[in-house]
Design an enzyme around this catalytic site. Structure first.
Site, PDB file in Angstrom:
ATOM      1  N   CYS A 194       4.025 -27.998   7.928  1.00  5.28           N
ATOM      2  CA  CYS A 194       3.651 -27.153   7.597  1.00  5.28           C
ATOM      3  C   CYS A 194       3.716 -26.579   6.565  1.00  5.28           C
ATOM      4  O   CYS A 194       5.054 -25.438   6.955  1.00  5.28           O
ATOM      5  CB  CYS A 194       2.421 -26.252   7.925  1.00  5.28           C
ATOM      6  SG  CYS A 194       1.086 -25.349   7.172  1.00  5.28           S
ATOM      7  N   PRO A 246      12.176 -50.199  -0.917  1.00  2.00           N
ATOM      8  CA  PRO A 246      13.157 -50.441  -2.511  1.00  2.00           C
ATOM      9  C   PRO A 246      13.767 -49.133  -2.565  1.00  2.00           C
ATOM     10  O   PRO A 246      13.838 -48.457  -2.017  1.00  2.00           O
ATOM     11  CB  PRO A 246      11.864 -50.300  -3.332  1.00  2.00           C
ATOM     12  CG  PRO A 246      10.777 -49.402  -2.213  1.00  2.00           C
ATOM     13  CD  PRO A 246      11.177 -50.409  -1.222  1.00  2.00           C
ATOM     14  N   ASP A 247      14.789 -48.991  -3.950  1.00  2.00           N
ATOM     15  CA  ASP A 247      15.523 -48.485  -4.275  1.00  2.00           C
ATOM     16  C   ASP A 247      15.026 -47.341  -4.600  1.00  2.00           C
ATOM     17  O   ASP A 247      13.265 -47.728  -5.365  1.00  2.00           O
ATOM     18  CB  ASP A 247      16.459 -48.854  -4.480  1.00  2.00           C
ATOM     19  CG  ASP A 247      16.786 -49.157  -5.296  1.00  2.00           C
ATOM     20  OD1 ASP A 247      15.720 -49.272  -6.393  1.00  2.00           O
ATOM     21  OD2 ASP A 247      18.337 -49.777  -6.479  1.00  2.00           O
ATOM     22  N   PHE A 248      14.804 -46.365  -6.127  1.00  2.00           N
ATOM     23  CA  PHE A 248      14.097 -45.249  -6.751  1.00  2.00           C
ATOM     24  C   PHE A 248      14.599 -45.670  -8.360  1.00  2.00           C
ATOM     25  O   PHE A 248      13.648 -46.563  -9.128  1.00  2.00           O
ATOM     26  CB  PHE A 248      14.878 -44.018  -6.780  1.00  2.00           C
ATOM     27  CG  PHE A 248      14.990 -43.587  -4.939  1.00  2.00           C
ATOM     28  CD1 PHE A 248      13.020 -43.244  -5.414  1.00  2.00           C
ATOM     29  CD2 PHE A 248      15.722 -43.581  -4.510  1.00  2.00           C
ATOM     30  CE1 PHE A 248      12.935 -42.679  -3.180  1.00  2.00           C
ATOM     31  CE2 PHE A 248      15.001 -43.684  -2.459  1.00  2.00           C
ATOM     32  CZ  PHE A 248      13.968 -42.906  -2.506  1.00  2.00           C
ATOM     33  N   ARG A 249      15.791 -46.521  -8.907  1.00  2.00           N
ATOM     34  CA  ARG A 249      16.377 -46.061  -9.486  1.00  2.00           C
ATOM     35  C   ARG A 249      16.251 -47.888 -10.733  1.00  2.00           C
ATOM     36  O   ARG A 249      16.304 -47.898 -12.210  1.00  2.00           O
ATOM     37  CB  ARG A 249      17.083 -45.487 -10.551  1.00  2.00           C
ATOM     38  CG  ARG A 249      16.508 -43.670 -10.416  1.00  2.00           C
ATOM     39  CD  ARG A 249      17.804 -43.011 -10.674  1.00  2.00           C
ATOM     40  NE  ARG A 249      17.559 -41.611 -10.222  1.00  2.00           N
ATOM     41  CZ  ARG A 249      17.401 -41.255  -9.645  1.00  2.00           C
ATOM     42  NH1 ARG A 249      17.539 -41.639  -8.250  1.00  2.00           N
ATOM     43  NH2 ARG A 249      16.809 -39.969  -9.113  1.00  2.00           N
ATOM     44  N   GLU A 295      26.096 -51.226  -9.398  1.00  2.00           N
ATOM     45  CA  GLU A 295      26.863 -50.750 -11.469  1.00  2.00           C
ATOM     46  C   GLU A 295      27.813 -50.147 -10.572  1.00  2.00           C
ATOM     47  O   GLU A 295      27.657 -48.750  -9.402  1.00  2.00           O
ATOM     48  CB  GLU A 295      25.743 -50.515 -11.935  1.00  2.00           C
ATOM     49  CG  GLU A 295      24.564 -49.070 -10.720  1.00  2.00           C
ATOM     50  CD  GLU A 295      23.918 -49.192 -11.640  1.00  2.00           C
ATOM     51  OE1 GLU A 295      23.670 -48.644 -13.061  1.00  2.00           O
ATOM     52  OE2 GLU A 295      22.715 -48.217 -10.529  1.00  2.00           O
ATOM     53  N   HIS A 348      18.637 -35.462   2.645  1.00  2.00           N
ATOM     54  CA  HIS A 348      17.397 -35.798   1.998  1.00  2.00           C
ATOM     55  C   HIS A 348      16.554 -35.542   2.383  1.00  2.00           C
ATOM     56  O   HIS A 348      15.465 -35.925   2.582  1.00  2.00           O
ATOM     57  CB  HIS A 348      17.033 -36.621   0.328  1.00  2.00           C
ATOM     58  CG  HIS A 348      18.383 -36.084  -0.756  1.00  2.00           C
ATOM     59  ND1 HIS A 348      18.247 -36.948  -1.450  1.00  2.00           N
ATOM     60  CD2 HIS A 348      18.646 -35.264  -1.357  1.00  2.00           C
ATOM     61  CE1 HIS A 348      19.598 -36.938  -2.623  1.00  2.00           C
ATOM     62  NE2 HIS A 348      19.519 -35.625  -2.132  1.00  2.00           N
ATOM     63  N   GLY A 405      25.923 -48.150  -2.652  1.00  2.00           N
ATOM     64  CA  GLY A 405      24.152 -47.918  -2.836  1.00  2.00           C
ATOM     65  C   GLY A 405      23.627 -46.610  -3.352  1.00  2.00           C
ATOM     66  O   GLY A 405      22.530 -46.165  -2.909  1.00  2.00           O
ATOM     67  N   THR A 406      24.401 -46.186  -4.028  1.00  2.00           N
ATOM     68  CA  THR A 406      23.455 -44.601  -4.394  1.00  2.00           C
ATOM     69  C   THR A 406      24.031 -44.265  -6.709  1.00  2.00           C
ATOM     70  O   THR A 406      25.562 -45.296  -6.712  1.00  2.00           O
ATOM     71  CB  THR A 406      24.579 -43.747  -4.331  1.00  2.00           C
ATOM     72  OG1 THR A 406      23.572 -42.157  -5.143  1.00  2.00           O
ATOM     73  CG2 THR A 406      25.556 -43.056  -3.633  1.00  2.00           C
ATOM     74  N   GLN A 429      21.772 -40.119   1.395  1.00  2.00           N
ATOM     75  CA  GLN A 429      20.036 -39.741   0.646  1.00  2.00           C
ATOM     76  C   GLN A 429      19.311 -40.545   1.388  1.00  2.00           C
ATOM     77  O   GLN A 429      18.203 -39.681   1.075  1.00  2.00           O
ATOM     78  CB  GLN A 429      20.995 -39.076  -1.024  1.00  2.00           C
ATOM     79  CG  GLN A 429      22.098 -39.832  -1.500  1.00  2.00           C
ATOM     80  CD  GLN A 429      22.379 -39.469  -2.537  1.00  2.00           C
ATOM     81  OE1 GLN A 429      21.685 -39.477  -3.617  1.00  2.00           O
ATOM     82  NE2 GLN A 429      23.051 -41.050  -2.353  1.00  2.00           N
ATOM     83  N   ASN A 430      19.145 -41.495   2.399  1.00  2.00           N
ATOM     84  CA  ASN A 430      18.385 -42.316   2.604  1.00  2.00           C
ATOM     85  C   ASN A 430      17.319 -41.452   3.756  1.00  2.00           C
ATOM     86  O   ASN A 430      17.425 -40.289   4.842  1.00  2.00           O
ATOM     87  CB  ASN A 430      18.847 -43.965   2.784  1.00  2.00           C
ATOM     88  CG  ASN A 430      19.696 -44.613   1.760  1.00  2.00           C
ATOM     89  OD1 ASN A 430      19.390 -43.522   0.878  1.00  2.00           O
ATOM     90  ND2 ASN A 430      19.723 -45.103   2.617  1.00  2.00           N
ATOM     91  N   ILE A 431      16.100 -41.326   3.647  1.00  2.00           N
ATOM     92  CA  ILE A 431      14.956 -41.016   4.219  1.00  2.00           C
ATOM     93  C   ILE A 431      14.916 -42.159   5.344  1.00  2.00           C
ATOM     94  O   ILE A 431      13.708 -42.120   6.060  1.00  2.00           O
ATOM     95  CB  ILE A 431      13.826 -40.789   4.279  1.00  2.00           C
ATOM     96  CG1 ILE A 431      13.011 -41.348   3.328  1.00  2.00           C
ATOM     97  CG2 ILE A 431      14.767 -39.199   2.644  1.00  2.00           C
ATOM     98  CD1 ILE A 431      12.112 -40.627   1.895  1.00  2.00           C
ATOM     99  N   ASP A 432      15.463 -43.426   5.616  1.00  2.00           N
ATOM    100  CA  ASP A 432      14.930 -44.154   6.233  1.00  2.00           C
ATOM    101  C   ASP A 432      15.159 -44.317   7.570  1.00  2.00           C
ATOM    102  O   ASP A 432      15.056 -45.119   8.385  1.00  2.00           O
ATOM    103  CB  ASP A 432      14.952 -45.474   5.747  1.00  2.00           C
ATOM    104  CG  ASP A 432      16.358 -45.859   5.462  1.00  2.00           C
ATOM    105  OD1 ASP A 432      17.388 -45.699   5.651  1.00  2.00           O
ATOM    106  OD2 ASP A 432      16.852 -46.663   4.269  1.00  2.00           O
TER     107      ASP A 432
END
Ligand code: OAD
Length: 270
Positions: free
Chosen positions: A139, A38-41, A229, A131, A202-203, A111-114
């Site tokens: 730690c 899923p995206d965030f927004r 969009e 990101h 995609g952002t 920006q993706n962490i995948d």
């Protein structure tokens, strides 16, 4: 004006003209939604609309460093779902790899962490993970790095990993709200000013400082937005091209216009 028009065809003519060798690509969660992440927004399907079950004070708290210190469970619940290895790159990820194969990719800012760009074959020297990512963990108290096998095991078992040295909380080196972006971002953020094309995909371009990257390009540099969009004011420049809709469809349209569709599908099928 650099392009002969603000159409996909004019853009493709420019890309294959031989004048383009430095493309900066800027991506976000929307390029991975068709992989099942899923995206965030996005309303309804976005992560932030679906976090009620985690009882957060506000959605972004799941990625807030202050909140994590007190309450790491929600982040780890999410990490259990999002941990890399379960998902396959999309055709949009392969498109970025194709640009690299054509010798045109200057830098990918994601920006993706995948880690799906890496999985699609984009090489480390081309990627700025603005990101951070799940590639390393450490730690939050003493900074010692923590072994990947151990974090994997804990996340699988839905347990919270603790530092082997000081028992502090361990966190993947993902940039949380309240944390500084990696040095690589600041080192590379001037590159868009040298690019001859900027592709944003995609952002929602809502999180700074990443959101300002497309504005770092020179005025005569064409910018393309491939997104559901319109965002970030892209589309107002004389050489801005909008390819609105699903990004997998958008990159296929662009690849086709460049005469690269077969290359793209072959890469993606690998
Ligand atoms: P967002 O969820 O804010 O935006 C995703 C964008 O992609 C939206 O504009 C969607 O309309 C669009 N989109 C979704 N699916 C698409 C598809 N299949 N084709 C085309 N467009 C699609 O995600 P990001 O912009 O990546 O930060 O979010 C930025 C940062 O906010 C994230 O890195 C994360 C988050 O909080 C941290 O965790 C630090």
């Amino acid at each position: 004006q650099t392009l002969s028009g603000r159409t996909v065809e004019a853009l493709a003519d420019y890309i294959i003209s031989g004048k383009v060798s430095n493309i900066c690509v800027m991506t976000g969660a929307g390029i991975s939604t068709s992989a099942g992440i899923p995206d965030f927004r996005s309303p309804d399907t976005g992560l932030y609309a679906n976090l009620a079950r985690l009882n957060l004070p506000y959605a972004e708290a799941v990625f807030d460093i202050g909140y994590f210190r007190e309450n790491p469970e929600p982040f780890y619940a999410l990490a259990h779902e999002l941990y890399p290895g379960k998902y396959r790159p999309t055709v949009t990820h392969s498109f970025i790899k194709l640009l690299q194969d054509k010798g045109m990719l200057m830098k990918l800012f994601t920006q993706n962490i995948d880690c799906l760009e890496r999985e699609a074959g984009v090489t480390d020297d081309k990627i700025v993970e603005a990101h951070g990512s799940f590639a390393r963990q450490s730690c939050i108290d003493c900074g010692s790095s923590y072994p990947e096998e151990d974090i994997k095991r804990h996340i699988d078992a839905k347990e919270i990993p603790r530092c082997h040295n000081c028992k502090g909380l361990v966190k993947p080196e993902i940039v949380f709200f309240g944390e500084q972006l990696p040095e690589a971002f600041f080192r590379s953020r001037g590159l868009p000013a040298q690019a001859d094309l900027c592709i944003v995909m995609g952002t929602s371009l809502t999180v700074q400082p990443f959101a300002s990257l497309p504005q770092m390009t020179r005025e005569q540099t064409p910018r393309v937005l491939i997104n559901k969009e319109r965002v970030g004011g892209i589309g107002s420049g004389t050489d801005d091209v909008l390819i609105l809709g699903d990004c997998d469809e958008g990159v296929r349209k662009l690849a086709k216009a460049c005469g690269w569709l077969e290359d793209l599908e072959a890469l993606w099928a690998q």
